[in-house]
Design a protein around this motif. Sequence first.
Motif, mmCIF file in Angstrom:
data_model
loop_
_atom_site.group_PDB
_atom_site.id
_atom_site.type_symbol
_atom_site.label_atom_id
_atom_site.label_comp_id
_atom_site.label_asym_id
_atom_site.label_seq_id
_atom_site.Cartn_x
_atom_site.Cartn_y
_atom_site.Cartn_z
ATOM 1 N N VAL A 24 33.930 48.411 36.052
ATOM 2 C CA VAL A 24 34.653 47.442 36.237
ATOM 3 C C VAL A 24 35.651 47.086 35.371
ATOM 4 O O VAL A 24 35.620 46.967 34.076
ATOM 5 C CB VAL A 24 33.785 45.683 36.565
ATOM 6 C CG1 VAL A 24 34.947 44.899 37.381
ATOM 7 C CG2 VAL A 24 33.252 46.446 37.931
ATOM 8 N N THR A 25 37.027 47.743 36.008
ATOM 9 C CA THR A 25 37.935 46.897 35.696
ATOM 10 C C THR A 25 38.530 45.825 35.961
ATOM 11 O O THR A 25 38.022 45.323 36.895
ATOM 12 C CB THR A 25 38.955 48.287 35.360
ATOM 13 O OG1 THR A 25 39.437 48.004 36.672
ATOM 14 C CG2 THR A 25 37.944 49.709 34.920
ATOM 15 N N ALA A 26 39.851 44.953 34.511
ATOM 16 C CA ALA A 26 40.349 43.875 35.010
ATOM 17 C C ALA A 26 40.884 44.206 36.427
ATOM 18 O O ALA A 26 41.503 43.739 37.246
ATOM 19 C CB ALA A 26 40.860 43.579 33.838
ATOM 20 N N GLU A 27 41.584 45.262 36.635
ATOM 21 C CA GLU A 27 42.120 45.804 38.078
ATOM 22 C C GLU A 27 41.709 45.407 39.575
ATOM 23 O O GLU A 27 42.139 45.348 40.045
ATOM 24 C CB GLU A 27 42.268 47.277 37.660
ATOM 25 C CG GLU A 27 43.889 47.511 38.934
ATOM 26 C CD GLU A 27 44.914 47.196 39.495
ATOM 27 O OE1 GLU A 27 46.248 46.840 40.584
ATOM 28 O OE2 GLU A 27 45.055 46.182 37.757
ATOM 29 N N GLU A 28 39.827 45.274 39.064
ATOM 30 C CA GLU A 28 38.662 45.626 40.288
ATOM 31 C C GLU A 28 38.639 44.444 40.646
ATOM 32 O O GLU A 28 37.835 44.273 41.127
ATOM 33 C CB GLU A 28 38.194 46.642 39.617
ATOM 34 C CG GLU A 28 38.315 47.852 39.864
ATOM 35 C CD GLU A 28 37.533 49.063 39.434
ATOM 36 O OE1 GLU A 28 36.819 48.513 39.178
ATOM 37 O OE2 GLU A 28 38.055 50.300 40.023
ATOM 38 N N LYS A 29 39.221 43.247 39.882
ATOM 39 C CA LYS A 29 37.847 41.909 39.698
ATOM 40 C C LYS A 29 38.644 41.089 41.235
ATOM 41 O O LYS A 29 39.804 41.772 40.845
ATOM 42 C CB LYS A 29 38.248 41.570 38.534
ATOM 43 C CG LYS A 29 37.393 41.736 37.877
ATOM 44 C CD LYS A 29 37.549 40.737 36.433
ATOM 45 C CE LYS A 29 36.803 41.292 35.118
ATOM 46 N NZ LYS A 29 36.857 40.357 33.708
ATOM 47 N N LEU A 30 38.147 40.799 41.564
ATOM 48 C CA LEU A 30 38.554 39.838 42.905
ATOM 49 C C LEU A 30 39.159 39.357 42.116
ATOM 50 O O LEU A 30 38.906 38.352 40.802
ATOM 51 C CB LEU A 30 37.630 39.320 43.548
ATOM 52 C CG LEU A 30 37.005 40.697 44.533
ATOM 53 C CD1 LEU A 30 35.765 40.423 45.136
ATOM 54 C CD2 LEU A 30 37.538 41.362 45.012
ATOM 55 N N ILE A 31 40.483 38.263 42.496
ATOM 56 C CA ILE A 31 41.081 37.461 42.430
ATOM 57 C C ILE A 31 40.810 35.824 43.427
ATOM 58 O O ILE A 31 41.207 36.228 45.051
ATOM 59 C CB ILE A 31 42.787 37.207 42.401
ATOM 60 C CG1 ILE A 31 43.236 38.590 41.817
ATOM 61 C CG2 ILE A 31 43.422 36.013 42.177
ATOM 62 C CD1 ILE A 31 44.713 39.098 41.565
ATOM 63 N N ASN A 32 40.123 34.851 42.832
ATOM 64 C CA ASN A 32 39.630 33.453 44.148
ATOM 65 C C ASN A 32 41.203 32.400 44.162
ATOM 66 O O ASN A 32 41.998 32.843 43.003
ATOM 67 C CB ASN A 32 38.677 32.787 42.766
ATOM 68 C CG ASN A 32 38.197 30.880 43.567
ATOM 69 O OD1 ASN A 32 39.379 31.374 45.127
ATOM 70 N ND2 ASN A 32 37.321 30.865 43.215
ATOM 71 N N LEU A 33 41.744 32.555 45.427
ATOM 72 C CA LEU A 33 42.620 31.764 46.428
ATOM 73 C C LEU A 33 42.303 30.761 46.585
ATOM 74 O O LEU A 33 43.225 29.935 46.654
ATOM 75 C CB LEU A 33 43.665 32.672 47.054
ATOM 76 C CG LEU A 33 43.717 34.078 46.672
ATOM 77 C CD1 LEU A 33 44.288 34.142 48.002
ATOM 78 C CD2 LEU A 33 45.233 33.856 45.544
#
Length: 126
Positions: A24-33
Motif C-alpha cells: 500500500v502506498t499513500a496514493e492508494e489509501k482511502l480518504i474518509n469524507l
Amino acid sequence: MKSIYRKILFVGLFSAPLIFGSPVTAEEKLINLGTTKGGDTIFLNPKDIRGTRFAISMLYGSGMMRRHYNASCGEARLFRRKVELISSTGLVVDEDKTREEIKYKSTTAAGKAMKIVCKRVGAKGW
C-alpha cells in the motif's frame, strides 16, 4: 449486530485487494469524507480520481453505492454524472445516469472530495 456485519463487509471489500495486492502506498489509501446518517463511512478512493472527475463510495444494503462527479473548479460548480449500486460480489446491479448540477457545499462529502480534487489539479483558490 447488523452494524458490525456492515463494518466487516466494508473492511473486507476494500482491504482484500490491498492485502493481497502490492504494498500500500499513500496514493492508494482511502480518504474518509464523513459518515452517512446510518453511521457508515463515505470515502474517496484516490484511484477513482481522473483529472476533475471523481467518485465517492459508501455502503448500501449488502453492497455499495458509488456516486460519480465532475468538478468545475474555476467556477466552484459540481455536477453529478451517475450513481451506481454495486453488489457484494462487485457487479453493478443498477445505474442512474441522470446528470445534474449539485450545489457545492464544503461540508458535504461531495464538497470535501471536490476540494481535494481541485487542490490536486492545482486549481486557483482551493
